[in-house]
Write an enzyme that holds these catalytic residues in place. Structure first.
Site, PDB file in Angstrom:
ATOM      1  N   THR A 125       2.752  15.032  -0.365  1.00 48.78           N
ATOM      2  CA  THR A 125       3.702  14.026  -0.859  1.00 48.78           C
ATOM      3  C   THR A 125       3.965  14.185  -2.364  1.00 48.78           C
ATOM      4  OG1 THR A 125       2.782  12.524   0.788  1.00 48.78           O
ATOM      5  CG2 THR A 125       4.115  11.526  -0.948  1.00 48.78           C
ATOM      6  N   GLY A 128       9.171  12.020  -5.335  1.00 55.13           N
ATOM      7  CA  GLY A 128      10.532  11.962  -4.786  1.00 55.13           C
ATOM      8  C   GLY A 128      10.629  12.366  -3.322  1.00 55.13           C
ATOM      9  N   GLY A 130       8.487  11.891   0.482  1.00 55.72           N
ATOM     10  CA  GLY A 130       7.360  11.485   1.321  1.00 55.72           C
ATOM     11  C   GLY A 130       7.651  11.875   2.757  1.00 55.72           C
ATOM     12  N   ILE A 156      -2.332  10.979  -3.810  1.00 55.63           N
ATOM     13  CA  ILE A 156      -3.298  11.922  -3.238  1.00 55.63           C
ATOM     14  C   ILE A 156      -4.683  11.283  -3.090  1.00 55.63           C
ATOM     15  CG2 ILE A 156      -4.397  14.202  -3.510  1.00 55.63           C
ATOM     16  CD1 ILE A 156      -1.261  14.077  -2.788  1.00 55.63           C
ATOM     17  N   GLY A 338     -11.063 -17.884  12.188  1.00 55.90           N
ATOM     18  CA  GLY A 338     -10.604 -19.002  11.357  1.00 55.90           C
ATOM     19  C   GLY A 338     -10.692 -18.641   9.885  1.00 55.90           C
ATOM     20  N   GLY A 339     -11.011 -19.640   9.042  1.00 60.85           N
ATOM     21  CA  GLY A 339     -11.059 -19.413   7.590  1.00 60.85           C
ATOM     22  C   GLY A 339     -12.095 -18.366   7.209  1.00 60.85           C
ATOM     23  N   GLU A 362       0.116  10.090   6.928  1.00 57.79           N
ATOM     24  CA  GLU A 362       0.110  11.183   7.924  1.00 57.79           C
ATOM     25  C   GLU A 362       1.422  11.148   8.718  1.00 57.79           C
ATOM     26  OE1 GLU A 362      -3.056  13.036   8.681  1.00 57.79           O
ATOM     27  OE2 GLU A 362      -4.217  11.980   7.184  1.00 57.79           O
ATOM     28  N   GLU A 366       7.646   5.234  11.636  1.00 53.22           N
ATOM     29  CA  GLU A 366       9.072   5.504  11.909  1.00 53.22           C
ATOM     30  C   GLU A 366       9.258   7.007  12.166  1.00 53.22           C
ATOM     31  OE1 GLU A 366       8.086   3.557   9.295  1.00 53.22           O
ATOM     32  OE2 GLU A 366       8.663   1.687  10.275  1.00 53.22           O
TER      33      GLU A 366
HETATM   34  C1  FAD Z   1      -3.255   5.097   0.378  1.00 55.79           C
HETATM   35  C2  FAD Z   1      -2.391   6.298   0.605  1.00 55.79           C
HETATM   36  C3  FAD Z   1      -2.988   7.558   0.677  1.00 55.79           C
HETATM   37  C4  FAD Z   1      -2.205   8.687   0.863  1.00 55.79           C
HETATM   38  N1  FAD Z   1      -2.806   9.913   0.864  1.00 55.79           N
HETATM   39  C5  FAD Z   1      -2.036  11.028   0.867  1.00 55.79           C
HETATM   40  C6  FAD Z   1      -2.635  12.326   0.715  1.00 55.79           C
HETATM   41  O1  FAD Z   1      -3.857  12.465   0.612  1.00 55.79           O
HETATM   42  N2  FAD Z   1      -1.816  13.407   0.673  1.00 55.79           N
HETATM   43  C7  FAD Z   1      -0.460  13.310   0.787  1.00 55.79           C
HETATM   44  O2  FAD Z   1       0.210  14.322   0.755  1.00 55.79           O
HETATM   45  N3  FAD Z   1       0.132  12.087   0.926  1.00 55.79           N
HETATM   46  C8  FAD Z   1      -0.618  10.958   0.972  1.00 55.79           C
HETATM   47  N4  FAD Z   1      -0.025   9.727   1.102  1.00 55.79           N
HETATM   48  C9  FAD Z   1       1.418   9.630   1.141  1.00 55.79           C
HETATM   49  C10 FAD Z   1       1.981   9.231   2.481  1.00 55.79           C
HETATM   50  O3  FAD Z   1       1.837  10.284   3.391  1.00 55.79           O
HETATM   51  C11 FAD Z   1       3.450   8.795   2.260  1.00 55.79           C
HETATM   52  O4  FAD Z   1       3.406   7.563   1.555  1.00 55.79           O
HETATM   53  C12 FAD Z   1       4.215   8.671   3.540  1.00 55.79           C
HETATM   54  O5  FAD Z   1       4.424   9.932   4.124  1.00 55.79           O
HETATM   55  C13 FAD Z   1       5.581   7.984   3.336  1.00 55.79           C
HETATM   56  O6  FAD Z   1       6.281   8.553   2.285  1.00 55.79           O
HETATM   57  P1  FAD Z   1       6.932   7.604   1.141  1.00 55.79           P
HETATM   58  O7  FAD Z   1       5.866   6.692   0.677  1.00 55.79           O
HETATM   59  O8  FAD Z   1       7.603   8.484   0.173  1.00 55.79           O
HETATM   60  O9  FAD Z   1       7.988   6.726   1.942  1.00 55.79           O
HETATM   61  P2  FAD Z   1       9.524   7.125   2.247  1.00 55.79           P
HETATM   62  O10 FAD Z   1       9.580   8.475   2.842  1.00 55.79           O
HETATM   63  O11 FAD Z   1      10.325   6.875   1.018  1.00 55.79           O
HETATM   64  O12 FAD Z   1       9.899   6.053   3.350  1.00 55.79           O
HETATM   65  C14 FAD Z   1      10.277   4.695   3.034  1.00 55.79           C
HETATM   66  C15 FAD Z   1      10.592   3.999   4.363  1.00 55.79           C
HETATM   67  O13 FAD Z   1      11.714   4.659   5.006  1.00 55.79           O
HETATM   68  C16 FAD Z   1      11.329   5.069   6.313  1.00 55.79           C
HETATM   69  N5  FAD Z   1      12.027   6.333   6.626  1.00 55.79           N
HETATM   70  C17 FAD Z   1      12.098   7.445   5.868  1.00 55.79           C
HETATM   71  N6  FAD Z   1      12.841   8.388   6.484  1.00 55.79           N
HETATM   72  C18 FAD Z   1      13.243   7.859   7.667  1.00 55.79           C
HETATM   73  C19 FAD Z   1      14.054   8.316   8.758  1.00 55.79           C
HETATM   74  N7  FAD Z   1      14.566   9.558   8.765  1.00 55.79           N
HETATM   75  N8  FAD Z   1      14.270   7.478   9.789  1.00 55.79           N
HETATM   76  C20 FAD Z   1      13.735   6.230   9.822  1.00 55.79           C
HETATM   77  N9  FAD Z   1      12.950   5.749   8.812  1.00 55.79           N
HETATM   78  C21 FAD Z   1      12.712   6.541   7.768  1.00 55.79           C
HETATM   79  C22 FAD Z   1       9.826   5.256   6.247  1.00 55.79           C
HETATM   80  O14 FAD Z   1       9.221   5.192   7.530  1.00 55.79           O
HETATM   81  C23 FAD Z   1       9.415   4.091   5.362  1.00 55.79           C
HETATM   82  O15 FAD Z   1       9.372   2.895   6.125  1.00 55.79           O
HETATM   83  C24 FAD Z   1      -0.803   8.565   0.988  1.00 55.79           C
HETATM   84  C25 FAD Z   1      -0.212   7.300   0.950  1.00 55.79           C
HETATM   85  C26 FAD Z   1      -0.988   6.174   0.759  1.00 55.79           C
HETATM   86  C27 FAD Z   1      -0.322   4.837   0.698  1.00 55.79           C
END
Ligand code: FAD
Length: 379
Positions: A125, A128, A130, A156, A338-339, A362, A366
């Protein structure tokens, strides 16, 4: 068709559960407060073979199946899903090196990886990109000795904590075909980390940005072939999705067990609350959903183990179904306390917070639906 676990699989589950009960559960809340899991936990897990679960036995790993792996993550999550999930990320990376790395890279990395003296983090990730991971911009430019790597990875897990980072980066054209995988060791010049992210759950594991500024990466740190990094990253994720689902499953089972015990003690209106049929039906609903989730997960693991062509489809279905079932169950368990469910001492609110992110990472749920619907429409 046989749904039973083998004696060996039952022994693996019991061993992981016993380790979780003695070494993890008593410390889980303190580690959450500290924001860090002590590093000396990992070699202890490695002694049980958990540092290279899917690494072949030739390379010193446990050579377990994906189904075996789900049993371990389910059992450890009964003690703490945050610890179990971080172990799952290390194992996802270790399996990538074992499956796709050159013999020289494996010989160099895997001995310390399986003993967990080298803890691995997975870097896909970016700020810009994900869900649209193939749009990643971190760039590796060829040099005389290897690559000059520049870019930023976001969210990460184990950022600033791991000993080596598996970084998906661009070495070629736009899109998935221009992505390669490089290993960046901690201490490399130009490697820095962002501040600790303040998160809802998984608070015992550090999450940070990983920043690379012209890092010199030896050519030998390329995993597999140039241009194939995206397919390696996705192959890693099929298994990762099973593991994270197993983490939801184990935590939900632990919450349900605690809730049944609590309801037998807590009194309201002159009787214990497990005597109210409305609440008994909620227990039944949770049990039905939990057992269904377990079957879906194990079927997907079996598909991946047997190399079924629709394994990715099943892993995506399992990830969506099991993580949502897990979140719903722990939330219902909180309600039935409960609480008291809202208080940290009862150990349920932490599970609600920890499991929420399993629906996001992972691949979001969606994206899991995207994979499933694409598969359906392609038929
Ligand atoms: C605590 C934590 C640990 C993590 N650890 C790692 C790690 O170790 N290594 C790593 O590489 N990443 C890691 N991640 C990143 C994680 O994999 C991403 O946050 C995730 O893949 C979503 O990407 P984004 O946050 O950019 O959301 P976005 O991609 O911006 O998505 C925003 C929303 O739009 C929806 N969306 C996007 N595209 C579509 C589509 N085509 N159709 C329908 N809905 C869509 C998504 O489901 C989401 O609801 C971690 C995230 C968190 C929160």
């Amino acid at each position: 068709m046989d749904f039973a676990l083998t004696q060996e699989q039952e022994a693996i589950f019991d061993m992981a559960k016993a380790f979780g009960e003695s070494e993890i559960a008593p410390n889980a809340q303190a580690w959450e407060k500290a924001g860090e899991i002590p590093k000396d936990l990992w070699p202890k897990l490695a002694e049980l073979g958990f540092g290279g679960l899917f690494v072949s036995e030739d390379a010193g790993g446990a050579g377990l199946s994906r189904l075996d792996g789900t049993l371990i993550f389910e059992a450890l999550s009964m003690a703490c899903p945050s610890v179990s999930a971080l172990l799952s990320i290390h194992n996802m990376c270790a399996a990538m090196i074992d499956k796709f790395g050159s013999d020289a890279l494996k010989a160099q990395m895997l001995p310390d990886v399986v003993t967990m003296n080298t803890f691995l983090a997975y870097c896909l990730t970016e700020p810009g990109s994900g869900s649209d991971a193939a749009a990643l911009k971190t760039k590796a430019v060829r040099t005389d000795t290897g690559y000059a790597l520049t870019g930023t990875k976001a969210f990460i897990s184990a950022g600033g904590y791991a000993d080596a980072y598996i970084v998906m980066c661009r070495t070629g054209v736009d899109g998935p075909k221009g992505v390669s995988t490089l290993i960046v060791k901690d201490g490399t010049d130009g490697l820095t980390f962002g501040g600790l992210e303040d998160k809802m759950g998984w608070r015992s594991q550090p999450t940070r940005q990983v920043q690379m500024d012209n890092c010199e990466i030896p050519a030998g740190n390329l995993v597999g072939d140039e241009g194939k990094g995206f397919s390696y990253a996705m192959a890693g994720l099929d298994g990762g999705r099973l593991n994270i689902s197993a983490c939801s499953l184990g935590a939900a089972q632990a919450a349900l067990d605690k809730t049944i015990a609590y309801m037998g003690e807590r009194k309201a209106f002159g009787k214990t609350i497990d005597q109210f049929q409305a609440l008994q039906f909620r227990l039944a609903d949770m049990e039905i959903e939990l057992q269904a989730a377990r079957v879906v997960l194990r079927q997907a693991a079996w598909k991946l183990d047997t190399g079924a062509p629709d394994a990715t489809h099943y892993c995506a279905m399992a990830k969506k179904f099991v993580t949502e079932a897990g979140s719903k169950i722990v939330n219902d368990c909180l309600q039935l306390h409960g609480g008291y469910g809202y208080l940290a001492d009862y150990g349920i609110e932490k599970l609600v917070r920890d499991l929420r992110v399993h629906e996001i990472l992972e691949g979001t749920n969606e994206v899991m639906r995207l994979i499933v619907s694409r598969g359906l429409l392609a038929k």
